[in-house]
Design an enzyme around this catalytic site. Structure first.
Site, PDB file in Angstrom:
ATOM      1  N   ALA A  66      42.197 -56.780 -44.306  1.00  0.00           N
ATOM      2  CA  ALA A  66      41.991 -57.468 -43.026  1.00  0.00           C
ATOM      3  C   ALA A  66      42.557 -56.676 -41.854  1.00  0.00           C
ATOM      4  O   ALA A  66      42.658 -57.203 -40.747  1.00  0.00           O
ATOM      5  CB  ALA A  66      42.630 -58.856 -43.078  1.00  0.00           C
ATOM      6  N   GLU A 116      39.304 -48.522 -40.780  1.00  0.00           N
ATOM      7  CA  GLU A 116      39.865 -47.179 -40.514  1.00  0.00           C
ATOM      8  C   GLU A 116      40.401 -46.564 -41.809  1.00  0.00           C
ATOM      9  O   GLU A 116      40.215 -45.372 -42.069  1.00  0.00           O
ATOM     10  CB  GLU A 116      40.965 -47.285 -39.449  1.00  0.00           C
ATOM     11  CG  GLU A 116      40.390 -47.673 -38.081  1.00  0.00           C
ATOM     12  CD  GLU A 116      41.440 -47.940 -37.021  1.00  0.00           C
ATOM     13  OE1 GLU A 116      42.445 -48.617 -37.339  1.00  0.00           O
ATOM     14  OE2 GLU A 116      41.265 -47.465 -35.880  1.00  0.00           O
ATOM     15  N   GLU A 136      38.967 -55.842 -32.468  1.00  0.00           N
ATOM     16  CA  GLU A 136      40.123 -55.563 -31.610  1.00  0.00           C
ATOM     17  C   GLU A 136      40.002 -56.209 -30.225  1.00  0.00           C
ATOM     18  O   GLU A 136      40.993 -56.692 -29.665  1.00  0.00           O
ATOM     19  CB  GLU A 136      40.329 -54.048 -31.468  1.00  0.00           C
ATOM     20  CG  GLU A 136      41.033 -53.401 -32.649  1.00  0.00           C
ATOM     21  CD  GLU A 136      40.132 -53.140 -33.865  1.00  0.00           C
ATOM     22  OE1 GLU A 136      38.953 -53.544 -33.843  1.00  0.00           O
ATOM     23  OE2 GLU A 136      40.622 -52.539 -34.835  1.00  0.00           O
ATOM     24  N   ARG A 139      41.256 -59.551 -30.067  1.00  0.00           N
ATOM     25  CA  ARG A 139      42.712 -59.649 -30.278  1.00  0.00           C
ATOM     26  C   ARG A 139      43.474 -59.048 -29.093  1.00  0.00           C
ATOM     27  O   ARG A 139      44.699 -58.944 -29.121  1.00  0.00           O
ATOM     28  CB  ARG A 139      43.134 -58.908 -31.561  1.00  0.00           C
ATOM     29  CG  ARG A 139      42.302 -59.244 -32.788  1.00  0.00           C
ATOM     30  CD  ARG A 139      42.613 -60.583 -33.418  1.00  0.00           C
ATOM     31  NE  ARG A 139      41.730 -60.790 -34.569  1.00  0.00           N
ATOM     32  CZ  ARG A 139      40.711 -61.654 -34.583  1.00  0.00           C
ATOM     33  NH1 ARG A 139      40.467 -62.426 -33.545  1.00  0.00           N
ATOM     34  NH2 ARG A 139      39.954 -61.765 -35.658  1.00  0.00           N
ATOM     35  N   GLY A 144      43.482 -48.124 -33.238  1.00  0.00           N
ATOM     36  CA  GLY A 144      44.585 -47.154 -33.162  1.00  0.00           C
ATOM     37  C   GLY A 144      44.764 -46.368 -34.434  1.00  0.00           C
ATOM     38  O   GLY A 144      45.693 -45.566 -34.547  1.00  0.00           O
TER      39      GLY A 144
HETATM   40  C1  1HE Z   1      46.699 -61.920 -41.876  1.00  0.00           C
HETATM   41  C2  1HE Z   1      45.684 -61.050 -41.433  1.00  0.00           C
HETATM   42  C3  1HE Z   1      46.046 -60.004 -40.536  1.00  0.00           C
HETATM   43  C4  1HE Z   1      44.802 -62.515 -42.736  1.00  0.00           C
HETATM   44  N1  1HE Z   1      47.344 -59.913 -40.174  1.00  0.00           N
HETATM   45  N2  1HE Z   1      47.966 -61.771 -41.488  1.00  0.00           N
HETATM   46  N3  1HE Z   1      42.364 -58.086 -38.210  1.00  0.00           N
HETATM   47  C5  1HE Z   1      41.702 -59.213 -37.983  1.00  0.00           C
HETATM   48  O1  1HE Z   1      41.508 -59.627 -36.852  1.00  0.00           O
HETATM   49  C6  1HE Z   1      41.234 -59.956 -39.199  1.00  0.00           C
HETATM   50  C7  1HE Z   1      41.998 -61.252 -39.343  1.00  0.00           C
HETATM   51  N4  1HE Z   1      41.718 -61.940 -40.618  1.00  0.00           N
HETATM   52  C8  1HE Z   1      40.566 -62.601 -40.857  1.00  0.00           C
HETATM   53  O2  1HE Z   1      39.605 -62.579 -40.101  1.00  0.00           O
HETATM   54  C9  1HE Z   1      40.522 -63.404 -42.141  1.00  0.00           C
HETATM   55  O3  1HE Z   1      41.849 -63.564 -42.615  1.00  0.00           O
HETATM   56  C10 1HE Z   1      39.671 -62.779 -43.271  1.00  0.00           C
HETATM   57  C11 1HE Z   1      38.183 -62.867 -42.898  1.00  0.00           C
HETATM   58  C12 1HE Z   1      40.063 -61.337 -43.552  1.00  0.00           C
HETATM   59  C13 1HE Z   1      39.928 -63.567 -44.585  1.00  0.00           C
HETATM   60  O4  1HE Z   1      39.720 -64.940 -44.376  1.00  0.00           O
HETATM   61  P1  1HE Z   1      40.318 -66.007 -45.421  1.00  0.00           P
HETATM   62  O5  1HE Z   1      39.814 -67.356 -44.994  1.00  0.00           O
HETATM   63  O6  1HE Z   1      40.097 -65.558 -46.815  1.00  0.00           O
HETATM   64  O7  1HE Z   1      41.936 -65.927 -45.233  1.00  0.00           O
HETATM   65  P2  1HE Z   1      42.844 -66.584 -44.085  1.00  0.00           P
HETATM   66  O8  1HE Z   1      43.104 -68.028 -44.414  1.00  0.00           O
HETATM   67  O9  1HE Z   1      42.309 -66.282 -42.734  1.00  0.00           O
HETATM   68  O10 1HE Z   1      44.198 -65.756 -44.232  1.00  0.00           O
HETATM   69  C14 1HE Z   1      45.026 -65.876 -45.397  1.00  0.00           C
HETATM   70  C15 1HE Z   1      46.409 -65.433 -45.017  1.00  0.00           C
HETATM   71  O11 1HE Z   1      46.371 -64.056 -44.656  1.00  0.00           O
HETATM   72  C16 1HE Z   1      46.946 -66.163 -43.786  1.00  0.00           C
HETATM   73  O12 1HE Z   1      48.349 -66.231 -43.912  1.00  0.00           O
HETATM   74  P3  1HE Z   1      49.093 -67.609 -44.372  1.00  0.00           P
HETATM   75  O13 1HE Z   1      50.554 -67.270 -44.338  1.00  0.00           O
HETATM   76  O14 1HE Z   1      48.659 -68.637 -43.353  1.00  0.00           O
HETATM   77  O15 1HE Z   1      48.582 -67.898 -45.755  1.00  0.00           O
HETATM   78  C17 1HE Z   1      46.604 -65.221 -42.666  1.00  0.00           C
HETATM   79  O16 1HE Z   1      47.445 -65.370 -41.532  1.00  0.00           O
HETATM   80  C18 1HE Z   1      46.853 -63.885 -43.328  1.00  0.00           C
HETATM   81  N5  1HE Z   1      46.117 -62.803 -42.687  1.00  0.00           N
HETATM   82  N6  1HE Z   1      44.517 -61.443 -41.986  1.00  0.00           N
HETATM   83  C19 1HE Z   1      48.264 -60.775 -40.645  1.00  0.00           C
HETATM   84  N7  1HE Z   1      45.163 -59.124 -40.092  1.00  0.00           N
HETATM   85  C20 1HE Z   1      45.783 -49.509 -36.057  1.00  0.00           C
HETATM   86  S1  1HE Z   1      45.001 -50.567 -35.055  1.00  0.00           S
HETATM   87  C21 1HE Z   1      43.981 -51.567 -35.994  1.00  0.00           C
HETATM   88  C22 1HE Z   1      43.719 -52.839 -35.263  1.00  0.00           C
HETATM   89  C23 1HE Z   1      43.179 -53.904 -36.172  1.00  0.00           C
HETATM   90  O17 1HE Z   1      43.161 -53.782 -37.364  1.00  0.00           O
HETATM   91  S2  1HE Z   1      42.622 -55.318 -35.370  1.00  0.00           S
HETATM   92  C24 1HE Z   1      41.967 -56.298 -36.645  1.00  0.00           C
HETATM   93  C25 1HE Z   1      42.969 -57.256 -37.196  1.00  0.00           C
END
Ligand code: 1HE
Length: 262
Positions: A66, A116, A136, A139, A144
């Site tokens: 993710a 990435e 991004e 968010r 990066g």
């Molecule tokens: C996370 C993250 C995360 C999940 N950081 N904790 N990335 C994103 O914007 C993607 C964000 N994530 C999602 O869109 C979804 O989680 C998924 C589509 C990947 C999966 O969905 P799902 O329904 O299976 O899981 P969920 O219920 O959303 O998440 C489960 C847990 O994982 C939950 O934590 P919990 O403590 O509440 O159980 C979420 O908070 C956690 N989780 N994704 C932290 N990304 C070098 S620069 C790069 C810049 C980027 O990468 S920006 C993109 C960031």
């Protein structure tokens, strides 16, 4: 007796017959990449276990990754963000150019920093559940970890920009058409296919693999004359090796080449 595999946070490692299987092991957070995880990748690819000939990279659970760990976000000074991003770059550069072929098995979310990471792999196998996204903009941040270069190199700057602006999701079939994956397989079949391809790649002469990994991506950014000159240098270095003699002799002898002593 080979050295024991290192213990690294959020990575599970297995080495068998020259293939190092690296599993991103943080399924409860959808394999989001936090500092300990990127540090683990940094350490692993700077000093890969002895005997590794190729790497299979996959993610535990329902998703490949993710992306950036958003929970780790805190106020940072601009220079801190620079250093953080450059640490990701250094890690991913080492993965792309370190000389070890990497085959990624993708499934589920391949998002942001997860994409990435995936793009450091030289061969990418996706299953039908895979989807790709660069969210991004939603968010409030920017890529990066190299997407401006490694994603854009594959799908073009124009498509990368549209992908980032609109936050669109490409599904597995679209990702295959665009080149984000090289192979598309049925759900759950990516890892097996990745191992099959990694075995094929590992059977090549190591110097040939090294040149493929190091020369092609660099030549792409060179003017034609310099690119052709660099190709000749790479040819001179590989074609004069004992492995080249063995590779060509094996073909003429109608047998499989065996590259010992690398
Ligand atoms: C996370 C993250 C995360 C999940 N950081 N904790 N990335 C994103 O914007 C993607 C964000 N994530 C999602 O869109 C979804 O989680 C998924 C589509 C990947 C999966 O969905 P799902 O329904 O299976 O899981 P969920 O219920 O959303 O998440 C489960 C847990 O994982 C939950 O934590 P919990 O403590 O509440 O159980 C979420 O908070 C956690 N989780 N994704 C932290 N990304 C070098 S620069 C790069 C810049 C980027 O990468 S920006 C993109 C960031």
């Amino acid at each position: 007796m080979p050295d024991a595999l290192p213990t690294l946070p959020h990575l599970a490692l297995e080495l068998d017959d020259g293939l190092l299987h690296v599993t991103i092991d943080r399924a409860d957070k959808r394999n989001a990449i936090n500092d300990p995880l990127i540090e683990s990748l940094h350490a692993l690819f700077h000093t890969p276990p002895e005997g590794t000939q190729a790497v299979v990279l996959s993610g535990r659970g329902e998703h490949f990754s993710a992306g950036l760990d958003l929970a780790e976000h805190r106020e940072r000074e601009p220079l801190e963000v620079m250093r953080h991003s450059q640490y990701w770059h250094a890690t991913f550069q080492q993965m792309e150019f370190g000389g070890l072929p990497i085959v990624a098995a993708l499934h589920g979310a391949v998002i942001g920093g997860g994409l990435e990471l995936a793009m450091t792999a030289h061969v990418r196998v996706a299953d039908d559940s895979t989807f790709y996204q660069l969210p991004e903009g939603r968010r409030g941040i920017f890529v990066g970890g190299g997407a401006s270069v490694r994603v854009a190199r594959v799908i073009g700057a124009d498509r990368t920009r549209e992908m980032m602006l609109t936050g669109r999701r490409y599904d597995a079939a679209e990702g295959q058409r665009l080149g984000l994956s090289h192979h598309l397989v049925a759900p759950g079949a990516a890892l097996e296919k990745a191992f099959e391809l990694a075995r094929t790649v590992a059977a090549n002469a190591p110097a040939s693999n090294y040149m493929m990994l190091n020369a092609l991506a660099r030549i792409e950014n060179m003017p034609m004359a310099e690119g052709l000159f660099t190709e000749s240098l790479a040819a001179a270095l590989t074609q004069t090796s004992e492995h080249a003699r063995e590779g060509m002799r094996a073909f003429l002898d109608k047998r499989e080449a065996k590259f010992d002593g690398d």
